[in-house]
Write a protein that holds these residues in place. Structure first.
Motif, short mmCIF file in Angstrom:
data_model
loop_
_atom_site.label_atom_id
_atom_site.label_comp_id
_atom_site.label_asym_id
_atom_site.label_seq_id
_atom_site.Cartn_x
_atom_site.Cartn_y
_atom_site.Cartn_z
N THR A 173 39.01 7.13 49.21
CA THR A 173 37.88 7.48 50.06
C THR A 173 37.47 6.25 50.86
OG1 THR A 173 37.10 9.09 48.43
CG2 THR A 173 35.54 8.40 50.14
N LYS A 174 37.46 6.38 52.17
CA LYS A 174 37.06 5.26 53.02
C LYS A 174 35.54 5.21 53.16
CE LYS A 174 41.25 5.79 55.79
NZ LYS A 174 41.79 6.10 57.14
N LEU B 180 29.91 1.62 47.41
CA LEU B 180 29.09 0.53 46.91
C LEU B 180 30.00 -0.64 46.50
CD1 LEU B 180 26.19 -0.35 46.19
CD2 LEU B 180 26.60 0.58 43.88
N PHE B 181 29.96 -1.69 47.28
CA PHE B 181 30.79 -2.85 46.99
C PHE B 181 30.06 -3.78 46.01
CE2 PHE B 181 32.78 -1.32 50.74
CZ PHE B 181 34.10 -1.78 50.72
N SER C 109 31.29 4.21 43.77
CA SER C 109 31.65 2.81 43.53
C SER C 109 32.97 2.48 44.23
CB SER C 109 31.77 2.54 42.04
OG SER C 109 32.90 3.24 41.50
N LEU C 110 33.27 1.19 44.32
CA LEU C 110 34.52 0.76 44.94
C LEU C 110 35.71 1.27 44.14
CD1 LEU C 110 36.07 -0.87 47.03
CD2 LEU C 110 35.73 -2.91 45.60
N VAL C 111 35.59 1.27 42.82
CA VAL C 111 36.68 1.77 41.98
C VAL C 111 36.92 3.25 42.26
CG1 VAL C 111 37.42 2.22 39.61
CG2 VAL C 111 36.27 0.06 40.17
#
Length: 347
Positions: A298-299, A329-330, A270-272
């Motif tokens: 993490t990019k 996952l945005f 996830s983005l978080v």
């Protein structure tokens, strides 16, 4: 000149030595698993089959196989030589030693590897003789092995159908050869003629039969490597069967992708998690867990290497590496309140 009694004593000692050697040592014919009346072709075929089976490259670390390989080559060196075979049949190994000591040998014989190389493609007369024996077609089967079997080793049962030579009524022409003879056509004039001569042998026919074959998959085998069943290919009348070869290919896997000795996989976070770090493990092919989490950022599309977590190398204790590609996952949308809070945090 030795007295008659001494001569008889020496002869008795020699005979006793010969008898003890014959009883204690394994016959060269037994080593090659042929009868004493075996033809040169039969000896050659038996050697080819056994030498391939017990070659050190196929039996790494197996001392018993290495010993058998040396015995097989030693037996073939003697039985493939007409003079040595004749001496061995009459006087045994002791006779061969006496023959070599008297200068009748070949100056020490051939090296084991020289025999094998000459016979299996190292050049020389043995290779030319081998070409005279008809050989059936090789059968190549493309076999897809699971990544689990290639990682841990395993076996596959494969149904195999092939032609089998069976007896049939009647006789047939076989062992055909061209014989040259001369015919007199006038006083002092001769004509050379060639005539094909064939023996009459029991007739045979092909019948189709099937059976399951167990194919052993070794750890770390690469795509394109072959598991060979010698002389289990298509048969040919009055010749040797071809070989059956299973060509290995890596079957697709739902989580891992193989490239040589390395493994690749994609993990979605996830983005978080991408921003604050995360703890995560993945289950490997043998069920052991690999920690792939991080405390850093993490990019998207970032790739990290985990050393020694790839495929085992064939015939080695080493392993390749595991490469993990991270997909971030945005969220599909944000509320105005969420946008405001993110701006406050990131600015």
């Amino acid at each position: 000149m030795a007295p008659p009694r001494v001569g008889r004593l020496l002869l008795l000692v020699f005979l006793l030595s010969y008898v003890l050697t014959a009883f204690c040592a394994k016959s060269y014919y037994d080593v090659l698993q042929v009868s004493k009346s075996a033809s040169e072709d039969q000896i050659k075929r038996a050697y080819r089959k056994l030498a391939l089976k017990y070659h050190p490259d196929k039996n790494p670390g197996n001392e018993e196989a290495n010993k058998r390989f040396a015995e097989i080559n030693n037996a073939y060196e003697v039985l493939s030589d007409r003079e040595k075979r004749s001496i061995y049949d009459r006087y045994g190994e002791e006779g061969l030693k006496q023959h070599a000591a008297s200068g009748g040998g070949r100056g020490g014989g051939m090296n084991i590897q020289d025999i094998f190389n000459n016979f299996f493609g190292g050049g020389g007369g043995a290779e030319e003789e081998e070409e005279k024996i008809p050989k059936g077609d090789d059968v190549i089967v493309e076999l897809h092995a699971s990544l689990e079997d290639l990682y841990m080793g395993g076996s596959l049962k494969v149904w195999r159908e092939k032609n089998v030579i069976k007896p049939a009524p009647g006789k047939r022409r076989c062992n055909c050869r061209n014989e040259v003879y001369h015919r007199q056509i006038a006083p002092g004039m001769f004509q050379q003629m060639t005539e094909q001569v064939c023996e009459q042998c029991p007739n045979v026919k092909y019948e189709r039969e099937g059976d399951f074959i167990t194919v052993d998959i070794e750890k770390g085998m690469q795509d394109g490597q072959e598991v060979v069943f010698h002389e289990d290919g298509e048969p040919i009348i009055d010749g040797e069967p071809g070989d059956l070869k299973f060509r290995i290919h890596t079957a697709p896997h739902d989580r891992f992708r193989r490239e040589g000795n390395d493994l690749h996989m994609t993990v979605t976070i996830s983005l978080v998690q991408a921003l604050v770090g995360f703890e995560k493990t993945v289950t490997h092919l043998d069920e052991h867990l690999v920690e792939i989490g991080t405390k850093g950022i993490t990019k998207p599309k970032e790739v990290r290497k985990f050393k020694g977590e790839g495929m085992p190398l064939h015939f080695s204790n080493k392993k390749g590496d595991l490469y993990v590609t991270y997909e971030v996952l945005f969220p599909k949308s944000l509320t105005e309140d969420q946008k405001t809070k993110i701006k406050e945090i990131l600015t």
